[in-house]
Design a protein around this motif. Structure first.
Motif, PDB file in Angstrom:
ATOM      1  N   ASN A 177       0.845  -1.194   0.000  1.00  0.00           N
ATOM      2  CA  ASN A 177       0.000   0.000   0.000  1.00  0.00           C
ATOM      3  C   ASN A 177       0.881   1.246   0.000  1.00  0.00           C
ATOM      4  OD1 ASN A 177      -2.751  -1.105   0.184  1.00  0.00           O
ATOM      5  ND2 ASN A 177      -2.080  -1.896   2.169  1.00  0.00           N
ATOM      6  N   PHE A 178       0.530   2.186  -0.846  1.00  0.00           N
ATOM      7  CA  PHE A 178       1.266   3.450  -0.940  1.00  0.00           C
ATOM      8  C   PHE A 178       0.378   4.580  -0.434  1.00  0.00           C
ATOM      9  CE2 PHE A 178       2.786   0.665  -4.317  1.00  0.00           C
ATOM     10  CZ  PHE A 178       4.152   0.691  -4.122  1.00  0.00           C
ATOM     11  N   SER A 179       0.975   5.517   0.300  1.00  0.00           N
ATOM     12  CA  SER A 179       0.230   6.665   0.818  1.00  0.00           C
ATOM     13  C   SER A 179       1.124   7.897   0.811  1.00  0.00           C
ATOM     14  CB  SER A 179      -0.276   6.376   2.237  1.00  0.00           C
ATOM     15  OG  SER A 179       0.818   6.137   3.120  1.00  0.00           O
ATOM     16  N   GLN A 180       0.521   9.051   1.043  1.00  0.00           N
ATOM     17  CA  GLN A 180       1.254  10.326   1.110  1.00  0.00           C
ATOM     18  C   GLN A 180       2.054  10.582  -0.173  1.00  0.00           C
ATOM     19  OE1 GLN A 180       3.510  10.487   4.847  1.00  0.00           O
ATOM     20  NE2 GLN A 180       2.055   9.061   5.771  1.00  0.00           N
ATOM     21  N   GLN A 181       1.487  10.198  -1.309  1.00  0.00           N
ATOM     22  CA  GLN A 181       2.216  10.389  -2.560  1.00  0.00           C
ATOM     23  C   GLN A 181       2.337  11.870  -2.930  1.00  0.00           C
ATOM     24  OE1 GLN A 181      -0.462   8.251  -2.243  1.00  0.00           O
ATOM     25  NE2 GLN A 181      -0.308   6.526  -3.667  1.00  0.00           N
ATOM     26  N   THR A 182       3.463  12.198  -3.490  1.00  0.00           N
ATOM     27  CA  THR A 182       3.693  13.553  -3.983  1.00  0.00           C
ATOM     28  C   THR A 182       4.646  13.519  -5.158  1.00  0.00           C
ATOM     29  OG1 THR A 182       4.519  15.771  -3.426  1.00  0.00           O
ATOM     30  CG2 THR A 182       5.558  13.909  -2.303  1.00  0.00           C
ATOM     31  N   ALA A 183       4.486  14.470  -6.044  1.00  0.00           N
ATOM     32  CA  ALA A 183       5.377  14.582  -7.189  1.00  0.00           C
ATOM     33  C   ALA A 183       6.496  15.590  -6.939  1.00  0.00           C
ATOM     34  CB  ALA A 183       4.588  15.000  -8.441  1.00  0.00           C
ATOM     35  N   GLN A 184       6.586  16.077  -5.703  1.00  0.00           N
ATOM     36  CA  GLN A 184       7.586  17.094  -5.352  1.00  0.00           C
ATOM     37  C   GLN A 184       8.486  16.606  -4.212  1.00  0.00           C
ATOM     38  OE1 GLN A 184       7.937  19.781  -7.144  1.00  0.00           O
ATOM     39  NE2 GLN A 184       6.092  19.405  -8.382  1.00  0.00           N
ATOM     40  N   PRO A 185       9.728  17.050  -4.153  1.00  0.00           N
ATOM     41  CA  PRO A 185      10.406  17.795  -5.220  1.00  0.00           C
ATOM     42  C   PRO A 185      10.789  16.884  -6.391  1.00  0.00           C
ATOM     43  CG  PRO A 185      11.933  17.328  -3.434  1.00  0.00           C
ATOM     44  CD  PRO A 185      10.591  16.843  -2.969  1.00  0.00           C
ATOM     45  N   GLN A 186      10.761  17.440  -7.587  1.00  0.00           N
ATOM     46  CA  GLN A 186      11.081  16.651  -8.767  1.00  0.00           C
ATOM     47  C   GLN A 186      12.583  16.446  -8.931  1.00  0.00           C
ATOM     48  OE1 GLN A 186       9.144  17.763 -12.404  1.00  0.00           O
ATOM     49  NE2 GLN A 186       7.140  18.038 -11.441  1.00  0.00           N
TER      50      GLN A 186
END
Length: 200
Positions: A177-186
Motif C-alpha cells: 500500500n502506498f500513501s502520502q504520494q507527492t510529485a515534489q520535489p522533482q
C-alpha cells in the motif's frame, strides 16, 4: 523486498485495451513520485505475515529506491539493469537479467512508469477499469519466469499507484500500500543520485 499492457492485447477486449492505455498514459505523465509504503508478505506454509515499511522514490529516468525503515533499515535500489541492496555495513547487487528477484523488482519499475511495452513482454491484461479518479488493472504472467512466481498481479490507483496485490504460487501473497504520494520535489537530492549511481 528482495523476495519482494500492451498495444495489442490478445486476452483483452477493445474496451479493456482502451482503458489500459488510459491507465498507463496517466501513470507515465509523472516523472517523479515519492510515497510512504507498507508491505505485507503472507506465507501460507508458515502461517505467518511479515511486514515492512518505509519510503519509496520513483524516478522515471533513474529507477526506484525503496528506503526500508522497519523491521530493519536498508536501501533497495532498482534500475533497468541492476538491483542493489545496501545497509550500513553491507552491500550486495545482482544483474536484473540473471535473477528472478531482479525481474520482480523490474515489474514494479515498469508499472510505476506506466511502461506498457515493457510490461507486455511478461504479462497479459485480463481485466481493467478506468476513470480519471480511480482505476484498477489485473495482469497474469505469460513468460515462463513469471509463471513460476505469480498467479496474478492486481494494481489500483488514481493519479499514482495506490496498491499492488501479488498473488503468488502456493497461495502466498504480497500486498503493498502506498500513501502520502507527492510529485515534489522533482529534483533528486545528492544522496538519492548517489544511490542510483551505485546501481548503474
Amino acid at each position: 523486498m528482495m523476495f519482494m499492457v500492451m498495444t495489442t492485447l490478445p486476452l483483452a477486449s477493445y474496451a479493456e485495451s482502451s482503458k489500459v492505455g488510459q491507465i498507463f498514459q496517466q501513470l507515465s505523465q509523472t516523472p517523479v513520485v515519492r510515497a510512504h509504503f507498507e508491505q505485507q508478505k503472507k506465507l501460507t506454509s508458515l502461517n505467518k505475515t511479515f511486514s515492512s515499511n518505509g519510503q519509496v522514490l520513483f524516478s522515471k529516468s533513474q529507477g526506484v529506491i525503496w528506503q526500508i525503515q522497519k523491521p530493519v533499515q536498508a536501501d533497495l535500489i532498482v534500475t533497468p539493469k541492476k538491483l542493489l541492496q545496501k545497509t550500513q555495513r553491507t552491500m550486495s547487487q545482482l544483474e536484473i537479467d540473471n535473477s528472478q528477484y531482479g525481474s520482480v523488482a523490474t515489474m514494479f519499475l515498469q508499472l510505476m512508469a506506466g511502461d506498457e511495452t515493457a510490461l507486455a513482454k511478461n504479462f497479459n491484461v485480463v481485466a481493467a477499469n478506468y476513470t480519471t479518479s480511480a482505476w484498477d488493472v489485473t495482469l497474469t504472467p505469460k513468460s515462463a519466469l513469471f509463471k513460476k512466481l505469480f498467479v496474478k498481479v492486481n494494481a489500483q490507483g488514481g493519479r499514482y499507484v495506490n496498491r499492488i496485490v501479488i498473488t503468488e504460487q502456493a497461495n502466498n501473497m504480497t500486498i503493498i500500500n502506498f500513501s502520502q504520494q507527492t510529485a515534489q520535489p522533482q529534483t533528486l537530492s545528492a544522496s538519492e543520485n548517489a544511490l542510483f549511481q551505485l546501481a548503474k
